[in-house]
Design a protein around this motif. Sequence first.
Motif, PDB file in Angstrom:
ATOM      1  N   GLU A  17       0.831  -1.210   0.000  1.00 18.77           N
ATOM      2  CA  GLU A  17       0.000   0.000   0.000  1.00 18.77           C
ATOM      3  C   GLU A  17       0.862   1.254   0.000  1.00 18.77           C
ATOM      4  N   SER A  18       1.951   1.208   0.765  1.00 12.24           N
ATOM      5  CA  SER A  18       2.813   2.388   0.842  1.00 12.24           C
ATOM      6  C   SER A  18       3.499   2.659  -0.493  1.00 12.24           C
ATOM      7  N   ILE A  19       3.812   1.608  -1.238  1.00  7.63           N
ATOM      8  CA  ILE A  19       4.411   1.790  -2.563  1.00  7.63           C
ATOM      9  C   ILE A  19       3.395   2.411  -3.517  1.00  7.63           C
ATOM     10  N   VAL A  20       2.181   1.884  -3.504  1.00  5.97           N
ATOM     11  CA  VAL A  20       1.126   2.446  -4.354  1.00  5.97           C
ATOM     12  C   VAL A  20       0.882   3.905  -3.987  1.00  5.97           C
ATOM     13  N   HIS A  21       0.889   4.209  -2.691  1.00 10.95           N
ATOM     14  CA  HIS A  21       0.690   5.587  -2.236  1.00 10.95           C
ATOM     15  C   HIS A  21       1.809   6.492  -2.743  1.00 10.95           C
ATOM     16  N   GLN A  22       3.048   6.020  -2.658  1.00  5.27           N
ATOM     17  CA  GLN A  22       4.177   6.837  -3.110  1.00  5.27           C
ATOM     18  C   GLN A  22       4.128   7.088  -4.619  1.00  5.27           C
ATOM     19  N   LEU A  23       3.695   6.100  -5.371  1.00  3.84           N
ATOM     20  CA  LEU A  23       3.613   6.271  -6.824  1.00  3.84           C
ATOM     21  C   LEU A  23       2.497   7.231  -7.211  1.00  3.84           C
ATOM     22  N   GLY A  24       1.448   7.278  -6.405  1.00  2.58           N
ATOM     23  CA  GLY A  24       0.369   8.228  -6.650  1.00  2.58           C
ATOM     24  C   GLY A  24      -0.238   8.080  -8.034  1.00  2.58           C
ATOM     25  N   ASP A  25      -0.306   9.178  -8.746  1.00  6.43           N
ATOM     26  CA  ASP A  25      -0.905   9.163 -10.084  1.00  6.43           C
ATOM     27  C   ASP A  25      -0.050   8.414 -11.100  1.00  6.43           C
ATOM     28  N   ASP A  26       1.188   8.087 -10.717  1.00 12.86           N
ATOM     29  CA  ASP A  26       2.077   7.367 -11.637  1.00 12.86           C
ATOM     30  C   ASP A  26       1.978   5.853 -11.497  1.00 12.86           C
ATOM     31  N   VAL A  27       1.016   5.367 -10.721  1.00 17.01           N
ATOM     32  CA  VAL A  27       0.836   3.914 -10.622  1.00 17.01           C
ATOM     33  C   VAL A  27       0.463   3.374 -11.997  1.00 17.01           C
ATOM     34  N   PRO A  28       1.267   2.461 -12.534  1.00 17.16           N
ATOM     35  CA  PRO A  28       0.947   1.927 -13.862  1.00 17.16           C
ATOM     36  C   PRO A  28      -0.145   0.870 -13.780  1.00 17.16           C
ATOM     37  N   SER A  29      -0.640   0.479 -14.911  1.00 19.64           N
ATOM     38  CA  SER A  29      -1.681  -0.546 -14.937  1.00 19.64           C
ATOM     39  C   SER A  29      -1.148  -1.886 -14.462  1.00 19.64           C
ATOM     40  N   ARG A  30       0.119  -2.194 -14.814  1.00 15.38           N
ATOM     41  CA  ARG A  30       0.692  -3.504 -14.485  1.00 15.38           C
ATOM     42  C   ARG A  30       1.968  -3.301 -13.664  1.00 15.38           C
ATOM     43  N   LEU A  31       1.831  -3.512 -12.366  1.00 14.37           N
ATOM     44  CA  LEU A  31       2.908  -3.254 -11.409  1.00 14.37           C
ATOM     45  C   LEU A  31       3.234  -4.527 -10.644  1.00 14.37           C
ATOM     46  N   ILE A  32       4.524  -4.785 -10.450  1.00 20.68           N
ATOM     47  CA  ILE A  32       4.967  -5.873  -9.577  1.00 20.68           C
ATOM     48  C   ILE A  32       5.797  -5.274  -8.455  1.00 20.68           C
TER      49      ILE A  32
ATOM     50  N   ASP B  26      -3.899  -2.027 -11.828  1.00 20.73           N
ATOM     51  CA  ASP B  26      -4.633  -0.774 -11.625  1.00 20.73           C
ATOM     52  C   ASP B  26      -4.750  -0.432 -10.137  1.00 20.73           C
ATOM     53  N   GLY B  27      -3.657  -0.628  -9.415  1.00 20.75           N
ATOM     54  CA  GLY B  27      -3.598  -0.247  -8.007  1.00 20.75           C
ATOM     55  C   GLY B  27      -4.119  -1.268  -7.024  1.00 20.75           C
ATOM     56  N   LYS B  28      -4.583  -2.433  -7.512  1.00 22.62           N
ATOM     57  CA  LYS B  28      -5.159  -3.444  -6.624  1.00 22.62           C
ATOM     58  C   LYS B  28      -4.404  -4.766  -6.761  1.00 22.62           C
ATOM     59  N   SER B  29      -4.220  -5.438  -5.628  1.00 25.41           N
ATOM     60  CA  SER B  29      -3.545  -6.731  -5.634  1.00 25.41           C
ATOM     61  C   SER B  29      -4.427  -7.778  -6.304  1.00 25.41           C
ATOM     62  N   ILE B  30      -3.846  -8.506  -7.262  1.00 27.75           N
ATOM     63  CA  ILE B  30      -4.599  -9.590  -7.895  1.00 27.75           C
ATOM     64  C   ILE B  30      -3.937 -10.948  -7.673  1.00 27.75           C
ATOM     65  N   ASP B  31      -2.715 -10.959  -7.166  1.00 28.51           N
ATOM     66  CA  ASP B  31      -2.060 -12.216  -6.801  1.00 28.51           C
ATOM     67  C   ASP B  31      -0.800 -11.882  -6.014  1.00 28.51           C
ATOM     68  N   THR B  32      -0.369 -12.814  -5.196  1.00 32.39           N
ATOM     69  CA  THR B  32       0.824 -12.594  -4.386  1.00 32.39           C
ATOM     70  C   THR B  32       1.428 -13.936  -4.015  1.00 32.39           C
ATOM     71  N   SER B  33       2.716 -13.937  -3.698  1.00 29.23           N
ATOM     72  CA  SER B  33       3.428 -15.205  -3.536  1.00 29.23           C
ATOM     73  C   SER B  33       3.164 -15.887  -2.205  1.00 29.23           C
ATOM     74  N   MET B  34       2.987 -15.133  -1.124  1.00 28.19           N
ATOM     75  CA  MET B  34       2.692 -15.758   0.163  1.00 28.19           C
ATOM     76  C   MET B  34       1.258 -16.275   0.164  1.00 28.19           C
ATOM     77  N   GLY B  35       0.997 -17.279   0.985  1.00 21.00           N
ATOM     78  CA  GLY B  35      -0.305 -17.924   0.927  1.00 21.00           C
ATOM     79  C   GLY B  35      -1.099 -17.832   2.204  1.00 21.00           C
ATOM     80  N   LEU B  36      -1.373 -18.982   2.811  1.00 17.30           N
ATOM     81  CA  LEU B  36      -2.118 -19.039   4.068  1.00 17.30           C
ATOM     82  C   LEU B  36      -1.359 -18.340   5.188  1.00 17.30           C
TER      83      LEU B  36
END
Length: 381
Positions: free
Chosen positions: A188-203, A218-228
């Motif tokens: 979240e802090s990375i997305v906040h820092q990028l602000g309006d420059d958040v790209p559509s496809r970010l890792i 588009d600023g929302k998590s759709i998958d991540t490596s850690m699980g349960l």
Amino acid sequence: MSNTPSEFVALALNSGSSSLKFGLYRVGASGTDALFTGVAESIGEPGGQFQVRDSQGNVLTHDTAPIPNQRDAVIRIGNFFEEAQTPAPAAIGHRVVHGGPKLRQHCLIDENVSRQLEAAAAFAPLHTPAALSVIRFAQEHFPRLPQVACFDTTFHAGMPDVARVLPVPRELQVLGIQRYGFHGLSCESIVHQLGDDVPSRLIIAHLGNGASVTAVKDGKSIDTSMGLTPSGGVIMGTRSGDLDPGVLVYLMRELAFDAVKLEHMIDHRSGLMGISATSSDMRRLHDASSENPDARLAIDMFCYSVRKQIAAMIAVLGGIDLIVFTGGIGENDGAVRGSICAGLSWAGVSLDSAPNVRVKVLASQEDEQIARHTRTVSLAG
């Protein structure tokens, strides 16, 4: 000083198993300013340290006396703020790694939430017990202040089912066995820092003693490596990351491993430490790598693991516009970043002066993010 929506002061507490980071922040609609930041380290160990810096990074206090427990750390924080006559916080925000299946949004902590946090401790035994202790001690020391739980899992709560659901029987799924994802406050802090420059496809590659890779669309998590739990995903300092489940079955059947022994192996004796048999600290592994092939292998396997996970997330996103490295290793280890990116040239990733895919290094600002959520939740409540 009054605590109005435009002048809200929040105390952020970020607990580890033997440390407690803290920061006092002024949070407003226009931004977040650090007033004081600090850390209590080596809690319960002989070499305790308590340090506080001002907004300019100047050291105000550096005490090397032992810190017996989390309660003592909280008391020292409160005493410092009282003696320094700092602005009084309006609320306290706590980083909570895992809220379990019922606590998915940042919230005020009441008795019901406390009970649910205790019930969820089994999901993150490395992290949650320490956080619960700090919450209890903060409630004792600051009884009139609202306390807010800020979850690392919240950022990932909206992942699609294809990423969230684990391939286990339905009766286990309904018990909360699913992919939760972690390092959400960092993301979240990375997305906040990028602000309006958040790209559509970010890792976002959060690489530290704990490590994860997250696909952000588009600023929302759709998958991540850690699980349960925070034990899965890429190789970490002392955590194994993903393992063939058959390894665990074999250890139980043939070597009589029980749950306690398995957990200790997975969380404390694996990862970089297990591979190198030397250290979980990437800096020490670099120092030893020229003469110690196991240290070299640990570094190579870490980079390979992260590179492979980034490649998977590129597939999830259907391409890539920006990779952000953060966390202690991600921010400070150029050799590791270079090794990871060198194997991704096929996707246009490069560290040269004119890459097809941008690569950035940004500091994780978990504590600032905690302060922002603390303001939002407190004012809403």
